[in-house]
Design a protein around this motif. Structure first.
Motif, PDB file in Angstrom:
ATOM      1  N   VAL A 113       7.781   0.082  -4.412  1.00  0.00           N
ATOM      2  CA  VAL A 113       7.597  -1.099  -3.980  1.00  0.00           C
ATOM      3  C   VAL A 113       7.503  -1.302  -2.130  1.00  0.00           C
ATOM      4  N   THR A 114       8.683  -0.186  -2.253  1.00  0.00           N
ATOM      5  CA  THR A 114       8.847  -0.146  -0.838  1.00  0.00           C
ATOM      6  C   THR A 114       7.850   0.654  -0.366  1.00  0.00           C
ATOM      7  N   ALA A 115       7.821   2.439  -1.187  1.00  0.00           N
ATOM      8  CA  ALA A 115       7.013   2.749  -0.300  1.00  0.00           C
ATOM      9  C   ALA A 115       5.580   2.659  -0.680  1.00  0.00           C
ATOM     10  N   LEU A 116       5.230   2.462  -1.269  1.00  0.00           N
ATOM     11  CA  LEU A 116       3.570   1.628  -1.497  1.00  0.00           C
ATOM     12  C   LEU A 116       3.358   0.888  -0.847  1.00  0.00           C
ATOM     13  N   GLY A 117       3.997  -0.082  -0.430  1.00  0.00           N
ATOM     14  CA  GLY A 117       3.634  -1.214   1.355  1.00  0.00           C
ATOM     15  C   GLY A 117       3.866  -2.031   0.008  1.00  0.00           C
ATOM     16  N   ILE A 118       4.047  -2.676  -0.949  1.00  0.00           N
ATOM     17  CA  ILE A 118       3.717  -3.264  -2.532  1.00  0.00           C
ATOM     18  C   ILE A 118       4.440  -4.783  -1.406  1.00  0.00           C
ATOM     19  N   ASP A 119       5.324  -4.264  -0.528  1.00  0.00           N
ATOM     20  CA  ASP A 119       6.089  -5.831  -0.363  1.00  0.00           C
ATOM     21  C   ASP A 119       6.042  -6.154   0.516  1.00  0.00           C
ATOM     22  N   GLN A 120       4.404  -5.802   1.037  1.00  0.00           N
ATOM     23  CA  GLN A 120       3.657  -6.228   2.780  1.00  0.00           C
ATOM     24  C   GLN A 120       2.569  -7.617   2.237  1.00  0.00           C
ATOM     25  N   THR A 121       2.503  -7.550   0.853  1.00  0.00           N
ATOM     26  CA  THR A 121       1.261  -8.247   0.160  1.00  0.00           C
ATOM     27  C   THR A 121       1.300  -9.385   0.637  1.00  0.00           C
ATOM     28  N   PRO A 122      -0.140 -10.235   1.089  1.00  0.00           N
ATOM     29  CA  PRO A 122       0.110 -11.115   2.079  1.00  0.00           C
ATOM     30  C   PRO A 122       0.054 -12.377   0.828  1.00  0.00           C
ATOM     31  N   ARG A 134      -5.434  -3.487   4.294  1.00  0.00           N
ATOM     32  CA  ARG A 134      -3.856  -2.568   4.109  1.00  0.00           C
ATOM     33  C   ARG A 134      -3.864  -2.927   2.850  1.00  0.00           C
ATOM     34  N   ILE A 135      -4.492  -3.488   1.953  1.00  0.00           N
ATOM     35  CA  ILE A 135      -4.723  -3.954   0.314  1.00  0.00           C
ATOM     36  C   ILE A 135      -4.773  -2.331  -0.355  1.00  0.00           C
ATOM     37  N   GLN A 136      -6.192  -2.449   0.614  1.00  0.00           N
ATOM     38  CA  GLN A 136      -6.966  -0.938  -0.211  1.00  0.00           C
ATOM     39  C   GLN A 136      -6.242   0.708   0.030  1.00  0.00           C
ATOM     40  N   GLY A 137      -5.202   0.514   1.201  1.00  0.00           N
ATOM     41  CA  GLY A 137      -4.302   1.419   1.731  1.00  0.00           C
ATOM     42  C   GLY A 137      -3.021   1.309   0.798  1.00  0.00           C
ATOM     43  N   THR A 138      -3.359   0.324   0.081  1.00  0.00           N
ATOM     44  CA  THR A 138      -2.183   0.411  -0.833  1.00  0.00           C
ATOM     45  C   THR A 138      -2.459   0.522  -1.968  1.00  0.00           C
ATOM     46  N   ILE A 139      -3.596   0.629  -2.137  1.00  0.00           N
ATOM     47  CA  ILE A 139      -4.304   0.875  -3.685  1.00  0.00           C
ATOM     48  C   ILE A 139      -4.929   2.515  -4.015  1.00  0.00           C
ATOM     49  N   ARG A 141      -2.695   4.624  -2.417  1.00  0.00           N
ATOM     50  CA  ARG A 141      -1.519   4.870  -2.644  1.00  0.00           C
ATOM     51  C   ARG A 141      -1.042   4.944  -4.583  1.00  0.00           C
ATOM     52  N   LEU A 142      -1.470   4.116  -4.490  1.00  0.00           N
ATOM     53  CA  LEU A 142      -1.523   3.761  -6.410  1.00  0.00           C
ATOM     54  C   LEU A 142      -2.024   4.741  -7.032  1.00  0.00           C
ATOM     55  N   ASP A 143      -3.342   4.740  -7.191  1.00  0.00           N
ATOM     56  CA  ASP A 143      -3.908   6.093  -7.733  1.00  0.00           C
ATOM     57  C   ASP A 143      -3.473   7.203  -7.062  1.00  0.00           C
ATOM     58  N   ALA A 144      -3.463   7.622  -5.917  1.00  0.00           N
ATOM     59  CA  ALA A 144      -2.917   9.022  -5.175  1.00  0.00           C
ATOM     60  C   ALA A 144      -1.887  10.025  -6.762  1.00  0.00           C
ATOM     61  N   HIS A 145      -0.867   7.943  -6.449  1.00  0.00           N
ATOM     62  CA  HIS A 145       1.267   8.342  -7.184  1.00  0.00           C
ATOM     63  C   HIS A 145       0.393   8.925  -8.992  1.00  0.00           C
ATOM     64  N   PHE A 146      -0.504   7.575  -9.324  1.00  0.00           N
ATOM     65  CA  PHE A 146      -1.066   7.781 -10.857  1.00  0.00           C
ATOM     66  C   PHE A 146      -1.254   9.594 -10.695  1.00  0.00           C
ATOM     67  N   ASN A 147      -2.497  10.401  -9.842  1.00  0.00           N
ATOM     68  CA  ASN A 147      -3.078  11.122 -10.180  1.00  0.00           C
ATOM     69  C   ASN A 147      -2.014  12.222  -9.820  1.00  0.00           C
ATOM     70  N   GLY A 148      -0.820  11.921  -9.285  1.00  0.00           N
ATOM     71  CA  GLY A 148      -0.059  13.011  -9.007  1.00  0.00           C
ATOM     72  C   GLY A 148       1.097  12.955 -10.057  1.00  0.00           C
ATOM     73  N   LEU A 149       1.484  12.387 -10.607  1.00  0.00           N
ATOM     74  CA  LEU A 149       2.672  12.371 -11.518  1.00  0.00           C
ATOM     75  C   LEU A 149       3.104  11.606 -12.815  1.00  0.00           C
ATOM     76  N   GLY A 150       1.262  10.359 -13.274  1.00  0.00           N
ATOM     77  CA  GLY A 150       1.859   9.850 -13.978  1.00  0.00           C
ATOM     78  C   GLY A 150       2.096   8.454 -13.935  1.00  0.00           C
ATOM     79  N   GLY A 151       1.815   7.413 -15.251  1.00  0.00           N
ATOM     80  CA  GLY A 151       2.251   6.415 -15.758  1.00  0.00           C
ATOM     81  C   GLY A 151       4.088   5.894 -14.652  1.00  0.00           C
ATOM     82  N   GLY A 152       4.775   6.405 -15.394  1.00  0.00           N
ATOM     83  CA  GLY A 152       6.494   6.176 -15.795  1.00  0.00           C
ATOM     84  C   GLY A 152       6.493   4.701 -14.809  1.00  0.00           C
ATOM     85  N   ALA A 153       7.095   4.760 -14.118  1.00  0.00           N
ATOM     86  CA  ALA A 153       7.188   3.338 -13.824  1.00  0.00           C
ATOM     87  C   ALA A 153       6.595   2.267 -12.225  1.00  0.00           C
ATOM     88  N   LEU A 154       5.356   4.079 -12.408  1.00  0.00           N
ATOM     89  CA  LEU A 154       4.412   2.836 -11.656  1.00  0.00           C
ATOM     90  C   LEU A 154       3.885   1.972 -13.035  1.00  0.00           C
TER      91      LEU A 154
END
Length: 408
Positions: A113-122, A134-139, A141-154
């Motif tokens: 939540v902190t690393a991806l900037g989700i806690d800064q959502t207006p 800013r929202i597109q940047g967070t999206i 990062r979310l996509d990159a995290h899923f493509n890299g590591l999969g679901g899990g905590a995401l």
């Protein structure tokens, strides 16, 4: 140079419970033990490794990192270069991971939540173009995290972000252009959350999230995102054992006029339709659509692709062909495509590497190559990938290979 965020390394920090400063201190302590001098590592080094500004740290940092995490540079998301000197094999990490799976998952979710900037959502006020950026940047990062590591905590993180965006739609003020952009973003997040839930085996939750993605895409009046949502619902139907329904959805999506200008998305739809046709007993149709997927991909401008299509490379096309041939019962051809996929796959796609390695092991098992299947399965760094669906298949193929090898 375009840097790609190192989500594998970022996840390791969360898994082991390190802040940037704590990891830098641990690198220096480990370097003192290994080299009799500190590495002068700072939190700035760690941030640059995560951001992808440094694709492979110097040996003075890399060797301590191997000792701390007990894994190879490639499993940490770093790039192997031709000029890179071979490093000694890492010892098993003595740094304790979080012992309780629920505690570990909760901790990683909080870190993301902190690393991806989700806690800064207006959450209030008037929204403008800068908020959308800013929202597109967070999206991304979310996509990159899923493509890299999969679901899990995401899955929990993406669902939380979806709720935040939905609250912003209800409570903030904005113009028509921003409204459509917010609905597009909501569709993207719901789709990402849906695939994350699918990756965790939470199929009912995935279906609900994918329906929300379709609704948001329709409200955005964006035909590309509507097509994406329908394609994901087709994947849901296919997994539920309804490949004919999935084929109809994919065919309908491919008939849309706007796809003439979307060759990358068309390529994905052709590949998914090929697998559906393989499952319905139409190998000729499967072959036609696999060929169409290759042709349309060759016309695509991959460099400007949206983040959610970042996984679709030549390696992924080979992998999707392997899946289709597997569904058709053509195991030898499927094995060849799986080997090609793994040979072409970029190191940043740790999840997909694990997925196609498991598929390769399953194909070898089906051809009664038990020892080879076990060796293939044993090569997977399962601790780096957070997909419970992949780890469950891995356990099954390892158990079956050992049983068959014992009876041989």
């Amino acid at each position: 140079m375009n840097s790609r965020r190192n989500t594998s390394f970022e996840a390791l920090l969360a898994e082991f419970g390190f802040t940037h400063e704590q990891l830098a201190d641990e690198v220096n302590r480990t370097a003192q033990r290994l080299f009799d001098k500190p590495a002068n590592c700072t939190d700035r080094h760690v941030r640059r490794w995560i951001a992808g500004d440094v694709q492979r740290p110097w040996a003075q940092y890399l060797l301590p990192l191997q000792e701390i995490f007990g894994t190879s540079p490639e499993a940490m998301g770093f790039v192997q270069r031709k000029s890179s000197k071979p490093l000694r094999a890492p010892v098993r990490s003595v740094w304790p991971k979080m012992p309780n799976p629920l505690q570990r998952r909760t901790f990683i979710a909080g870190a993301l939540v902190t690393a991806l900037g989700i806690d800064q959502t207006p959450g209030y006020g008037r929204l403008g173009a800068s908020d959308i950026n800013r929202i597109q940047g967070t999206i991304a990062r979310l996509d990159a995290h899923f493509n890299g590591l999969g679901g899990g905590a995401l899955v929990d993180v993406a669902t939380d972000y979806l709720l935040r965006l939905q609250r912003a739609l209800d409570q903030c003020t904005y113009g028509e252009r921003v409204e459509r952009a917010l609905y597009r973003a909501t569709a993207e997040i719901a789709a990402c959350a849906g695939w994350s839930a699918h990756d965790c085996g939470q199929y009912e939750r995935a279906a609900q999230l994918r329906s929300e993605a379709l609704q948001a895409a329709l409200l955005a009046r964006d035909p590309v995102y509507v097509t994406r949502a329908w394609s994901d619902l087709a994947a849901q139907a296919e997994h539920a054992g309804r490949p004919a329904e999935a084929a109809r959805i994919n065919r309908s999506a491919l008939s849309e006029r706007h796809l003439r200008n979307q060759p990358l998305l068309s390529s994905l739809l052709h590949s998914r339709l090929a697998d559906c046709l393989a499952q319905t007993g139409d190998p000729l149709g499967m072959g036609r659509h696999l060929a169409a997927a290759e042709r349309t991909y060759d016309r695509a401008e991959v460099a400007g692709a949206p983040s959610w299509l970042g996984f679709l490379t030549h390696a992924e096309l080979a992998g999707l062909a392997a899946i289709a041939h597997h569904s058709a019962g053509q195991y030898r051809q499927a094995e060849g495509h799986a080997v090609s996929a793994l040979g072409l796959l970029d190191e940043r796609f740790a999840r997909n590497r694990a997925y196609y390695t498991v598929l390769l092991a399953e194909l070898q098992l089906m051809q009664r190559h038990y020892e080879m299947a076990l060796a293939t399965a044993s090569s997977i760094h399962a601790d780096v990938v957070t997909s419970s669906r992949i780890t469950a298949r891995l356990e099954q193929v390892v158990t079956a290979s050992r049983m068959q090898e014992g009876h041989a």
